[in-house]
Design an enzyme around this catalytic site. Structure first.
Site, PDB file in Angstrom:
ATOM      1  N   HIS A  21       0.830  -1.210   0.000  1.00 11.98           N
ATOM      2  CA  HIS A  21       0.000   0.000   0.000  1.00 11.98           C
ATOM      3  C   HIS A  21       0.870   1.268   0.000  1.00 11.98           C
ATOM      4  O   HIS A  21       0.629   2.213   0.762  1.00 11.98           O
ATOM      5  CB  HIS A  21      -0.963   0.000   1.179  1.00 11.98           C
ATOM      6  N   ASN A  32       2.576  10.850   9.261  1.00 12.26           N
ATOM      7  CA  ASN A  32       3.792  11.021  10.027  1.00 12.26           C
ATOM      8  C   ASN A  32       4.585   9.723  10.038  1.00 12.26           C
ATOM      9  O   ASN A  32       4.014   8.650  10.087  1.00 12.26           O
ATOM     10  CB  ASN A  32       3.472  11.441  11.465  1.00 12.26           C
ATOM     11  N   HIS A  60       2.507  12.983   1.725  1.00  9.94           N
ATOM     12  CA  HIS A  60       1.073  12.809   1.972  1.00  9.94           C
ATOM     13  C   HIS A  60       0.410  12.002   0.872  1.00  9.94           C
ATOM     14  O   HIS A  60       0.996  11.774  -0.170  1.00  9.94           O
ATOM     15  CB  HIS A  60       0.404  14.182   2.101  1.00  9.94           C
TER      16      HIS A  60
END
Length: 528
Positions: A280, A422, A528
């Protein structure tokens, strides 16, 4: 758009890529189509014994200015643009001796390939096609009456219909017109992007991104989403340029994850054998080793549960022994710079396992563009080409890191750059010990990474988790000391982080009190 089929009587052909040209031109001639051409295309057709009319004979003007001006003439554009069912247009064409052009085949000067070759500014400029896009766009506007072909596949489709039915049907004409505008838009996008880069423009008033269809995908991230894979022509080693030797067709998620895996491998370079296992789009295990099989086994041991159904990237050619071990668990994709015959034979027994071979490793410092869509627009930024080296590190604690800690810090830092924020990465001896990815708070990432290390310890039967005596990398600064102390409680003895928090002094004091060594990089790697 008219619904009438178009009978081909005259074709204008001007191509830079002449693959298949002669055979196609012969088939057109056999249908009784008059051939009109320019420059090198005209010569190639004549040399093949075909009867060809030069564009200069059509326009009454010779090619001039080194071929820059040859088709920009009413005899050409009028023949492409006039509406065959409009009496006024028909009269104008007759009054000025303008004959209809029913098919145009132009595949444009190879601008993208010229840029990719590293050509200088002047050479790139000369490979910007002007007449080609102008003719294609004109013909596509009049797509009810003109078959517009931008590549050999288009010509083959037109020929197949014309040979079978005697005409080109409206559905194909519409499809070709639509494709033409996409092609010219992508061509202009390549030019505008290149030119903005040449003049150092960071944010142009207008931005465009173009690409060519590489693969129609069964679906996107989920079965209810449509998807396709487009390539820009950038010659960067990776999933877009790799050769697939075997296995099922790549899916949307396969492509995304394989790109993430190989970009991470590129970050680690080629100095030592390296393996990254991705799930992923996040690494679940990354390792350096004395050889590629040792690196694979170490990467797998970091999180063997998550590795199931993952993507494996190697920075060395795949060998027989490593291939045997990889096939012991279910793996979706393996991507590597090469594979020997024995390894290929082993993989051949796993017909669904995809094997991709590249021509090298991606350069982590090379410039590039990253795009992301948002509602009503898209974001563009440079590829994260930031690199930190030993000399860039600032020691901020009383205790300086050891040579081994420094080596592991740089390794962990490079891995952390490729983990969703994070991020906390624990590493020891060139192997990830635990990875915490994509959490809303940094302390949660630190806890998850420690939990992953404990799980790996239990699975492998080690006496201690590999976080004992490890280093910790954080992709952004610690806003409070709690995340750093969580890393220390997991067993970390040294920490690498960007610094820059208003509480840096508190975090440094906490590191000193815990006996940690800590360095600042001055650069963060949000992902992100």
């Amino acid at each position: 758009m008219s619904g009438a089929p178009v009978t081909l009587r005259r074709a204008l052909i001007s191509v830079s890529d002449k693959t298949g040209l002669i055979e196609q031109a012969k088939r057109l001639a056999a249908l009784g189509v008059e051939l009109v051409s320019t420059g090198g295309t005209s010569k190639a057709l004549k040399d093949a014994g075909l009867t060809v009319k030069d564009v200069a004979d059509l326009t009454g003007f010779p090619e001039m200015m080194d071929g820059r001006v040859k088709t920009l003439h009413p005899a050409v554009h009028g023949g492409l643009l006039y509406l065959r069912d409009n009496p006024s247009h028909v009269k104008d064409a007759a009054d000025h001796g303008i004959g209809a052009i029913d098919l145009i085949y132009v595949n444009l000067y190879p601008f993208e390939a010229t840029v990719a070759s590293g050509a200088d500014f002047e050479t790139c400029i000369e490979n910007i096609d002007i007449g080609g896009p102008a003719m294609l766009r004109a013909a596509a506007k009049n797509g009810a009456f003109v078959a517009v072909c931008t590549d050999g596949g288009d010509v083959d489709a037109v020929l197949a219909e014309a040979e079978e039915t005697g005409a080109v049907q409206p559905a194909l004409l519409r499809r070709l017109a639509a494709k033409t505008y996409a092609r010219t838009a992508a061509y202009d996008a390549a030019i505008s992007g290149w030119y903005a880069n040449q003049i150092g423009e960071d944010a142009s008033d207008w931005a465009a991104i173009g690409g060519r269809l590489q693969q129609s995908l069964r679906y996107g991230e989920n079965p209810h989403q449509k998807a396709a894979f487009y390539v820009t022509g950038e010659k960067r080693p990776g999933v877009a340029t790799a050769r697939q030797l075997q296995g099922k067709e790549l899916s949307y998620n396969n492509i995304n994850d394989t790109d993430a895996a190989y970009e991470l491998i590129g970050e680690l370079g080629s100095e030592k054998p390296a393996v990254a296992i991705i799930k992923h789009a996040n690494p679940c295990g990354v390792a350096l080793g004395a050889n590629i099989i040792e690196a694979y086994k170490a990467a797998l041991a970091c999180d063997p549960t998550s590795a199931f159904g993952g993507i494996v990237a190697l920075n060395r050619p795949l060998d027989e022994e490593t291939a045997k071990v990889i096939t012991e668990i279910f793996t979706e994709v393996v991507i590597a710079p090469g594979a020997d015959a024995a390894a290929e034979a082993i993989f051949a027994t796993k017909k669904n396992l995809r094997l991709l071979i590249t021509d090298g490793l991606p350069d982590p410092a090379a410039q590039g563009i990253f795009a992301k869509t948002v509602a009503g627009g898209f974001l563009l930024q440079d590829r994260d080409a930031g690199r930190i080296h030993l000399d860039d590190l600032e020691v901020v604690t009383r205790r300086a890191p050891t040579a081994q800690e420094l080596e592991d810090m740089l390794f962990a830092w490079r891995v952390a750059k490729h983990v969703k924020s994070n991020t906390i990465v624990y590493a020891k001896d060139g192997v990830t010990a635990g990875i915490g990815a994509g959490q809303m708070s940094r302390i949660d990432s630190a806890r998850i990474a420690a939990r992953k290390a404990q799980d790996a310890q239990e699975t492998a039967g080690w006496a201690d988790p590999r976080t004992k005596g490890c280093v910790a990398a954080s992709d952004a600064f610690f806003p409070f000391a709690d995340g750093l102390l969580q890393a220390a409680s997991a067993g970390a003895t040294a920490v690498i982080q960007p610094g820059g928090s208003i509480r840096d002094e508190e975090v440094i004091a906490a590191a000193d009190e815990a006996g940690l060594a800590m360095v600042f990089t001055g650069m963060r790697h949000f992902r992100h």
